[in-house]
Design a protein around this motif. Structure first.
Motif, PDB file in Angstrom:
ATOM      1  N   GLU A  26       0.828  -1.208   0.000  1.00  0.00           N
ATOM      2  CA  GLU A  26       0.000   0.000   0.000  1.00  0.00           C
ATOM      3  C   GLU A  26       0.866   1.263   0.000  1.00  0.00           C
TER       4      GLU A  26
ATOM      5  N   LEU B 235      -5.575   6.727  -6.850  1.00  0.00           N
ATOM      6  CA  LEU B 235      -4.757   5.767  -7.587  1.00  0.00           C
ATOM      7  C   LEU B 235      -4.813   5.989  -9.098  1.00  0.00           C
TER       8      LEU B 235
ATOM      9  N   THR C 111      -7.357  -2.826  -8.918  1.00  0.00           N
ATOM     10  CA  THR C 111      -6.439  -2.783  -7.786  1.00  0.00           C
ATOM     11  C   THR C 111      -7.068  -3.511  -6.609  1.00  0.00           C
ATOM     12  N   ASN C 112      -6.228  -4.176  -5.832  1.00  0.00           N
ATOM     13  CA  ASN C 112      -6.703  -4.865  -4.628  1.00  0.00           C
ATOM     14  C   ASN C 112      -6.472  -4.015  -3.378  1.00  0.00           C
ATOM     15  N   THR C 113      -6.308  -2.718  -3.558  1.00  0.00           N
ATOM     16  CA  THR C 113      -6.056  -1.861  -2.394  1.00  0.00           C
ATOM     17  C   THR C 113      -7.151  -2.017  -1.349  1.00  0.00           C
ATOM     18  N   SER C 114      -6.747  -1.890  -0.092  1.00  0.00           N
ATOM     19  CA  SER C 114      -7.713  -1.992   0.999  1.00  0.00           C
ATOM     20  C   SER C 114      -7.958  -0.653   1.675  1.00  0.00           C
ATOM     21  N   SER C 115      -7.103   0.351   1.397  1.00  0.00           N
ATOM     22  CA  SER C 115      -7.240   1.607   2.142  1.00  0.00           C
ATOM     23  C   SER C 115      -7.073   2.857   1.289  1.00  0.00           C
ATOM     24  N   LEU C 116      -6.562   2.727   0.059  1.00  0.00           N
ATOM     25  CA  LEU C 116      -6.350   3.910  -0.786  1.00  0.00           C
ATOM     26  C   LEU C 116      -7.557   4.147  -1.679  1.00  0.00           C
TER      27      LEU C 116
ATOM     28  N   LYS D 239       2.265   2.303  -6.573  1.00  0.00           N
ATOM     29  CA  LYS D 239       1.098   1.869  -7.337  1.00  0.00           C
ATOM     30  C   LYS D 239       0.906   2.745  -8.582  1.00  0.00           C
TER      31      LYS D 239
ATOM     32  N   LEU E  50       1.247   4.736  -2.458  1.00  0.00           N
ATOM     33  CA  LEU E  50       0.603   5.419  -3.574  1.00  0.00           C
ATOM     34  C   LEU E  50       1.560   5.614  -4.751  1.00  0.00           C
TER      35      LEU E  50
ATOM     36  N   HIS F 156     -11.470  -5.910  -4.371  1.00  0.00           N
ATOM     37  CA  HIS F 156     -10.837  -6.033  -3.062  1.00  0.00           C
ATOM     38  C   HIS F 156     -11.189  -7.358  -2.400  1.00  0.00           C
TER      39      HIS F 156
ATOM     40  N   GLY G 147     -11.673  -1.085  -8.233  1.00  0.00           N
ATOM     41  CA  GLY G 147     -11.144  -1.907  -7.152  1.00  0.00           C
ATOM     42  C   GLY G 147     -11.789  -3.281  -7.165  1.00  0.00           C
TER      43      GLY G 147
END
Length: 647
Positions: free
Chosen positions: A391, A425, A415-420, A396, A393, A439, A437
């Protein structure tokens, strides 16, 4: 019945054919439905058929499905929502019990030809036949999953399954809702034979014409189903108690009692049956079933079908996402900075698959679909490309720009981001509207929910393709809007924060966890923090907890983190871990109202996210929190629970 066997022309759901050997083939093809279920109309027509067979006994009867989807999915769940009086619940059980008892006692041989799923009432019908022939293909699964709906298999399953395969295996299936495939059904004695599809009709006819008696279970199984019932029942109750509390999930305890005390006859315990069928738990679990079906339906209707997936990032999440996609039949290329980073993911996948896939050729085929790709060549051919690196920025941004220049114009970029935020992105992309996303949650192979995240201006077609892809890999897609933590992490943040505040006030982690286990959670919040990782909790804490800018992280979190305790992955967090299990101290007295205090931030955040439009409505929010966090299913979800508290 006329000479051609084409009687009962008034039946809308059943079709009869008589072959040259004199066997009657009874085909269930429920009208205007893609799947067979045992509605009251279907059951009434079956009674009419048996009336006719009483008048003109057939040479033998073979029950089969007219649906490509499978044999019978079970009872019609919609009818459970109409059981508003004790009489209706007892009537429902009586109808099925008496009809299948009648089928089990006919003098002519009967056989259930099970091709595809055979669940609940469908398996109870099959058990009432003399023979069960299972077709050996991946779609064939048999089980009595009524417990998952908070009810019991009251149409004869609690009587006939223990008689056929022994009480230990039968209780294991009934108390967990587990299903078995055709080969295991044959090994257990549930199926008389297991044959490939090409010979299923011939094999069914031969078995019925043989008119041979069913093989008896071994002596030990017969003893355990007779004189030693109390011993088996006592062991089963202890096992159930480790997983579910009777006040939350009464159905498994009722199954044990009805089998042990009433020979599996639910009608012998009418008050118990009424208390189960019309209980809040059953009502809420049926609600959860329909919410799950709604999530599944979101991926239908389109033409998108992925064949190739490219995953960048071979860490725990990226590697497990790639492995899951390969197991579901897709060709997957896995990219990272070198083979030394990719190799652990391949080893982890092989170890996990080796426990589940017994056929060496099938295991090899799955591994062949998971292709190491250090240079990222697979991105150019992929239908779906998933970024799953750490994670950061800037990192990515660089990766997503590189991928956008390589991939096909019609590929899904995710994207598999969990918090951004997706908005942050996608800012350097030439086509920012194409980034979405997808996720996943850890562990990927066990968590059924996947959030599909759209930002303002996201291409709706790409979003729908992402949803279709999630269903294709047998996961539940939840559409959410881009926001910190989306839905699941956003509700978990304040919940875990409140739990750590309670520890700061002097309560032990074990006491805090016990309060929520008693509430009905599958895991306490402190143990959950250990599983997520204390480093992750520190990094994501403020934004996901919704705390004010000046709020300080919990003291206990910082103390453990600064001491190098990162949670389960490091062997110690709030708890020490031995053989992967937490070592918890004495619980002590749980303060009154502690559970309500701990869960309140989760409930309020769930309601807030619906009001803000992060998730479309309360039902989707309830489904997402249940399938994404394990929130006590018997409550029907956090917002349903809130409504019940104010009713």
């Amino acid at each position: 019945m006329d000479s051609k066997g084409n009687a009962y022309t008034t039946c809308q759901h059943w079709r009869l054919d008589v072959d040259a050997e004199g066997l009657t083939w009874v085909t269930l093809d429920k009208r205007n439905e893609s799947t067979n279920s045992l509605s009251s109309a279907v059951m009434d027509e079956l009674a009419v058929l048996l009336d006719g067979f009483d008048r003109h006994p057939p040479q033998g009867v073979i029950f089969r499905s007219g649906k490509a989807a499978g044999f019978i999915a079970g009872a019609d769940i919609q009818e459970f929502t109409q059981l508003d009086t004790p009489a209706k619940g007892i009537e429902l059980v009586t109808r099925g019990w008496q009809l299948f008892a009648r089928l089990a006692s006919v003098p002519y041989p009967t056989l259930a030809l099970v091709h595809g799923h055979c669940l609940g009432g469908g398996l109870e019908l099959a058990l009432a036949c003399r023979y069960l022939l299972a077709v050996d293909e991946p779609a064939t699964r048999m089980g009595l999953p009524e417990v998952m709906l908070g009810i019991v298999p009251g149409w004869g399953g609690m009587l006939r399954l223990p008689e056929r395969i022994g009480p230990q295996a039968a209780l294991d299936m009934m108390l967990t809702g587990k299903t078995v495939d055709a080969r295991k059904a044959r090994r257990l004695g549930l199926a008389d034979e297991c044959v490939p599809p090409r010979v299923m009709d011939q094999a069914a006819a031969m078995l019925v014409l043989s008119n041979q008696p069913r093989r008896r279970p071994p002596l030990l199984q017969r003893l355990l189903n007779g004189p030693f019932k109390a011993l088996v029942a006592g062991t089963a109750r202890k096992q159930v108690a480790r997983r579910a509390r009777a006040e939350h999930y009464p159905a498994p305890y009722a199954i044990i009692d009805i089998w042990a005390r009433h020979h599996g006859n639910a009608l012998a315990a009418p008050q118990l049956i009424d208390s189960i069928v019309r209980s809040p738990t059953a009502r809420n679990l049926v609600r959860v079933f329909f919410m799950q079906e709604r999530l599944k339906s979101l991926g239908k209707g389109g033409t998108f079908q992925a064949k190739r997936v490219h995953v960048v990032g071979a860490g725990v999440m990226g590697g497990d996402i790639a492995a899951w996609c390969a197991q579901r039949g897709l060709t997957v290329t896995l990219q990272d900075q070198g083979m030394e980073r990719i190799a652990p993911a391949l080893q982890r996948a092989y170890a996990a698959w080796g426990k589940r896939i017994r056929d060496a050729r099938e295991l090899r085929n799955v591994m062949d679909r998971l292709i190491p790709d250090p240079d990222g060549h697979g991105a150019r051919q992929a239908d779906v490309v998933i970024e799953a690196i750490f994670e950061n920025l800037e990192a990515k941004h660089a990766l997503l720009q590189d991928l956008e220049a390589k991939i096909r114009s019609d590929a899904v970029l995710a994207t598999n981001t969990s918090s951004l935020r997706i908005e942050d992105l996608r800012s350097p992309l030439a086509r920012p509207e194409r980034l979405i996303g997808i996720h996943f949650f850890n562990p990927v192979a066990r968590m059924p929910l996947v959030e599909v995240v759209a930002a303002e201006g996201s291409d709706p077609e790409v979003v729908q393709r992402g949803i279709a892809f999630v269903r294709q890999i047998d996961r539940l897609p939840l559409p959410v809007r881009s926001a910190p933590g989306f839905l699941v992490n956003a509700v978990l943040g304040p919940y875990m924060l409140e739990a750590m505040r309670a520890v700061d006030e002097g309560l032990t982690p074990a006491t805090v966890d016990e309060a929520m286990l008693a509430f009905g959670m599958p895991m306490g919040p402190i143990e959950l923090i250990d599983m997520v990782g204390l480093d992750v909790a520190v990094a994501a804490g403020k934004s996901l907890a919704g705390a004010g800018a000046g709020a300080e992280p919990p003291r206990c979190l910082l103390e453990h983190f600064n001491a190098g305790y990162l949670g389960k992955k490091s062997g110690r967090g709030f708890y020490e871990y031995r053989a992967g299990r937490p070592v918890k101290g004495p619980v002590g007295t749980v303060p009154a109202g502690l559970a309500e205090r701990l869960v309140r931030p989760l409930l309020e955040r769930s309601r807030q996210l619906v009001n803000e439009g992060v998730v479309a409505d309360a039902d989707l929010a309830d489904a997402g929190v249940i399938f994404g966090t394990g929130f006590a299913p018997f409550t029907g979800g956090p917002l349903n629970y809130l409504r019940s508290q104010h009713a």
